[in-house]
Enzyme design. Sequence first.
Site, PDB file in Angstrom:
ATOM      1  CG  HIS A  18      34.449  41.296   2.182  1.00  0.00           C
ATOM      2  ND1 HIS A  18      33.617  41.408   1.090  1.00  0.00           N
ATOM      3  CD2 HIS A  18      35.689  41.065   1.664  1.00  0.00           C
ATOM      4  CE1 HIS A  18      34.307  41.252  -0.030  1.00  0.00           C
ATOM      5  NE2 HIS A  18      35.572  41.034   0.297  1.00  0.00           N
ATOM      6  CG  ASP A 112      30.175  41.053   0.975  1.00  0.00           C
ATOM      7  OD1 ASP A 112      31.071  41.202   1.810  1.00  0.00           O
ATOM      8  OD2 ASP A 112      30.310  41.309  -0.250  1.00  0.00           O
TER       9      ASP A 112
HETATM   10  C1  UDX Z   1      39.929  42.191   0.415  1.00  0.00           C
HETATM   11  C2  UDX Z   1      40.454  42.547  -0.977  1.00  0.00           C
HETATM   12  O1  UDX Z   1      41.819  42.317  -1.054  1.00  0.00           O
HETATM   13  C3  UDX Z   1      40.202  44.007  -1.260  1.00  0.00           C
HETATM   14  O2  UDX Z   1      40.693  44.322  -2.563  1.00  0.00           O
HETATM   15  C4  UDX Z   1      38.706  44.263  -1.185  1.00  0.00           C
HETATM   16  O3  UDX Z   1      38.457  45.639  -1.461  1.00  0.00           O
HETATM   17  C5  UDX Z   1      38.219  43.890   0.209  1.00  0.00           C
HETATM   18  O4  UDX Z   1      38.520  42.513   0.483  1.00  0.00           O
HETATM   19  P1  UDX Z   1      42.014  42.778   2.058  1.00  0.00           P
HETATM   20  O5  UDX Z   1      42.915  42.128   1.103  1.00  0.00           O
HETATM   21  O6  UDX Z   1      41.934  42.210   3.401  1.00  0.00           O
HETATM   22  O7  UDX Z   1      40.536  42.948   1.427  1.00  0.00           O
HETATM   23  O8  UDX Z   1      42.514  44.302   2.122  1.00  0.00           O
HETATM   24  P2  UDX Z   1      41.770  45.590   2.671  1.00  0.00           P
HETATM   25  O9  UDX Z   1      40.564  45.911   1.865  1.00  0.00           O
HETATM   26  O10 UDX Z   1      42.825  46.622   2.758  1.00  0.00           O
HETATM   27  O11 UDX Z   1      41.257  45.212   4.142  1.00  0.00           O
HETATM   28  C6  UDX Z   1      42.189  44.863   5.159  1.00  0.00           C
HETATM   29  C7  UDX Z   1      41.640  45.380   6.472  1.00  0.00           C
HETATM   30  O12 UDX Z   1      42.389  44.790   7.530  1.00  0.00           O
HETATM   31  C8  UDX Z   1      41.774  46.893   6.611  1.00  0.00           C
HETATM   32  O13 UDX Z   1      40.606  47.427   7.223  1.00  0.00           O
HETATM   33  C9  UDX Z   1      42.980  47.069   7.540  1.00  0.00           C
HETATM   34  O14 UDX Z   1      42.860  48.212   8.381  1.00  0.00           O
HETATM   35  C10 UDX Z   1      42.953  45.797   8.350  1.00  0.00           C
HETATM   36  N1  UDX Z   1      44.317  45.368   8.748  1.00  0.00           N
HETATM   37  C11 UDX Z   1      45.184  44.922   7.795  1.00  0.00           C
HETATM   38  C12 UDX Z   1      44.664  45.434  10.079  1.00  0.00           C
HETATM   39  O15 UDX Z   1      43.854  45.857  10.913  1.00  0.00           O
HETATM   40  N2  UDX Z   1      45.919  45.022  10.447  1.00  0.00           N
HETATM   41  C13 UDX Z   1      46.815  44.562   9.548  1.00  0.00           C
HETATM   42  O16 UDX Z   1      47.945  44.218   9.943  1.00  0.00           O
HETATM   43  C14 UDX Z   1      46.459  44.510   8.181  1.00  0.00           C
END
Ligand code: UDX
Length: 470
Positions: A18, A112
């Site tokens: 987020h 949000d």
């Molecule tokens: C959560 C929910 O899981 C997701 O379904 C919803 O849409 C948003 O909130 P998250 O699980 O963290 O998100 O996954 P994601 O939405 O993919 O966001 C992760 C973020 O962290 C991405 O922007 C990714 O680029 C970043 N990231 C992840 C990194 O920079 N490094 C990493 O090693 C892993």
Amino acid sequence: MDGVRGHALLLPFPAQGHINPLMQLAKILIANHFVVTFVNTDFIEKRLNNKSSEYMSFQSFPDGLPPEHGRTLKLPELCESLQKHGPFHVENIVEKIMQSLRVPPLTIIVADGVFSFTQQIADKFGVPRVAFWTTSACGFSAYYYMPLLIEQGYIPLKDDSGSCKNDVISCIPEMEALRVKDLPSFLTVTDAEDYMFQYLLREAQNTHQASLVLLNTFQELEGPVLRDLNAKFGNKVLSIGPLLLSSACYGDLIADTKSSIWNEETSCLEWLDKQQESSVIYVCFGSIAVLSDEELVEFAWGLEASNQTFLWVIRPDLVRGSSAVLPGEFLERTKERGFFVAWAPQIKVLSHPSVGGFLTHSGWNSTIESISYGVPMISSPFFAEQPTNRRFVDDVWKVGYEMRENVLREEVEALVRKLMNLGEEQGREMRFRLKILKERAVASVKVGGASYKNMQDFLRQMQMKMKIGN
Ligand code: UDX
């Protein structure tokens, strides 16, 4: 601060998926002569430790939980505590801004989508509230149509036997052939009083009160669902993504501002530089998903058996209840072709020419980042609207393969081999589709593109509301 077009308060849910899109939006607002106040919880702010600047100030508030609480690992408790403590603290932050002579008065609150409590604060201070849902449009649509899914008896589930999981849902417009198992995990529960079930039901419906709804997606990807949402929301849903691409188009006035709550290990980029083009599968399950020990071992042995080169993000809290312990023999056998980091510079990894595939949990940011850089996916969703994203990635946009719920090393091996050896017909078609989607993503945020126009429309409406003082 002459020439300032407005002052926006940005408030993400305190989780990486987020914070990132809201930070990308902040960059765009600042590049368009808006001042931004970015509000995190104290827990997040301590990890980001950002310094305020002329264009962007950082504020934070206590989330009401003890320091040792697991927070996103205990999501209902985090959501409940924020609902209890957020309104008071956020209102205080807004009040101080309004009373300050050092910054322009607030002209808009971009909160949000799951923080509809900010509506009351926005109304009190006479500024519009914009709801920014950080999910896909299809994910938000699933949350929005919860009343209909309840009325039709799909949710809550009658029992947790899984007997209905393949039932096809045809009542949600433009969500073709969605199955019950593709619904967000917060919906597929048996108890209608479940906290997250009620929370998402309420927050999605409260979105109607917002002046605008922002989604980090693009017309060319989710057009049909966006059209339906706009029919239901009176044309106030604006797709402005991929924000990672549009924010990169602007000069980085807040270059030293951190968004990652973990330290990015850039060593993996040098390692990628030494690999063959499209030869590496990137494995990462986002910032919240947790695996069991068994799942970790199944992924490990599947990767080993695939004989592929891999870059694997093993967050410190990736394994439920303990730290990740990979089998010694696995590490020995893969030491020439496996690289591990606790947290990667993911956008740089996905845009690296050596990365040819992404084994992902299908979080929305990861999904749209993968599409933006034309990287095919294996979708292994865990919770939230990840199952819905998987359905669209694998069966509508056809740019990935679906992994079944129970992780088995044999399936991991087979899918990784299939994804990384896309030479055959099906692989060539998938890469072609990704090439088209990547081009459309880039075109959408450029001058003349749909997301570009929506962003300009958003900025204009923000400024207009500032002018007429509401
Ligand atoms: C959560 C929910 O899981 C997701 O379904 C919803 O849409 C948003 O909130 P998250 O699980 O963290 O998100 O996954 P994601 O939405 O993919 O966001 C992760 C973020 O962290 C991405 O922007 C990714 O680029 C970043 N990231 C992840 C990194 O920079 N490094 C990493 O090693 C892993």
